[in-house]
Design a protein around this motif. Structure first.
Motif, short mmCIF file in Angstrom:
data_model
loop_
_atom_site.label_atom_id
_atom_site.label_comp_id
_atom_site.label_asym_id
_atom_site.label_seq_id
_atom_site.Cartn_x
_atom_site.Cartn_y
_atom_site.Cartn_z
N GLN A 66 38.66 -12.88 -6.38
CA GLN A 66 39.86 -12.33 -7.00
C GLN A 66 39.93 -10.81 -6.85
O GLN A 66 41.00 -10.24 -6.94
N ASP A 67 38.81 -10.15 -6.63
CA ASP A 67 38.82 -8.71 -6.45
C ASP A 67 39.38 -8.33 -5.09
O ASP A 67 39.16 -9.02 -4.09
N GLU A 68 40.05 -7.21 -5.06
CA GLU A 68 40.54 -6.67 -3.81
C GLU A 68 39.36 -6.08 -3.06
O GLU A 68 38.36 -5.69 -3.67
N PRO A 69 39.46 -5.95 -1.73
CA PRO A 69 38.35 -5.41 -0.95
C PRO A 69 37.88 -4.03 -1.42
O PRO A 69 36.67 -3.77 -1.45
N PHE A 70 38.80 -3.16 -1.82
CA PHE A 70 38.40 -1.83 -2.29
C PHE A 70 37.54 -1.91 -3.54
O PHE A 70 36.52 -1.23 -3.65
N ILE A 71 37.95 -2.75 -4.48
CA ILE A 71 37.19 -2.90 -5.72
C ILE A 71 35.82 -3.50 -5.45
O ILE A 71 34.82 -3.06 -6.00
N THR A 72 35.78 -4.49 -4.57
CA THR A 72 34.49 -5.09 -4.19
C THR A 72 33.59 -4.03 -3.55
O THR A 72 32.39 -3.98 -3.81
N PHE A 73 34.18 -3.17 -2.71
CA PHE A 73 33.42 -2.09 -2.06
C PHE A 73 32.82 -1.15 -3.10
O PHE A 73 31.63 -0.82 -3.04
N ILE A 74 33.62 -0.73 -4.07
CA ILE A 74 33.14 0.19 -5.11
C ILE A 74 32.04 -0.47 -5.94
O ILE A 74 31.01 0.15 -6.23
N LYS A 75 32.23 -1.73 -6.30
CA LYS A 75 31.19 -2.44 -7.06
C LYS A 75 29.91 -2.54 -6.25
O LYS A 75 28.81 -2.41 -6.79
N GLY A 76 30.05 -2.78 -4.94
CA GLY A 76 28.88 -2.85 -4.06
C GLY A 76 28.12 -1.54 -4.02
O GLY A 76 26.88 -1.53 -3.99
N ILE A 83 26.28 4.92 -6.10
CA ILE A 83 27.03 5.65 -7.11
C ILE A 83 26.64 5.07 -8.47
O ILE A 83 26.20 3.93 -8.56
N GLU A 84 26.83 5.88 -9.49
CA GLU A 84 26.51 5.42 -10.85
C GLU A 84 27.51 4.36 -11.30
O GLU A 84 28.69 4.38 -10.90
#
Length: 102
Positions: A66-76, A83-84
């Motif tokens: 359900q996450d967009e690729p950008f959000i998945t990238f940031i979570k990764g 990143i913190e």
């Protein structure tokens, strides 16, 4: 010979780095013994446990479609400690806010 079709490989495997796949291989060959994996990598048990926990998080992130690729990238990035976690949350909140305001 079995022909490999990349479309049949689960997304979570494709999202892993070669280092992660190597860790999984060693984990399996060690019959799931974290103590054995610690010996292979010449690190402590808690270090291997932390690595496994991060790997679990990566797989869960990849499975969350359900996450967009950008959000998945940031979570990764947060899972990989690049990143913190709080910074990742701020970026995602800002991204979502900007999307809502468009």
């Amino acid at each position: 010979m079995v022909e490999l079709n990349i479309d049949k490989i689960p997304r979570w495997i494709l999202d892993l780095e070669l280092e992660d796949i190597s860790f999984i291989k060693n984990f399996i060959l060690s019959s799931g013994s974290l103590k054995e994996v610690a010996k292979i990598y010449d690190v402590s048990y808690p270090t291997v446990r932390l690595r496994l926990d991060k790997l679990i998080q990566k797989i869960k992130l990849s499975d969350n479609k359900q996450d967009e690729p950008f959000i998945t990238f940031i979570k990764g990035l947060a899972v990989d400690s690049k990143i913190e976690l709080e910074t990742a949350k701020l970026i995602i909140e800002k991204y979502n806010s900007e999307k809502r305001n468009k």
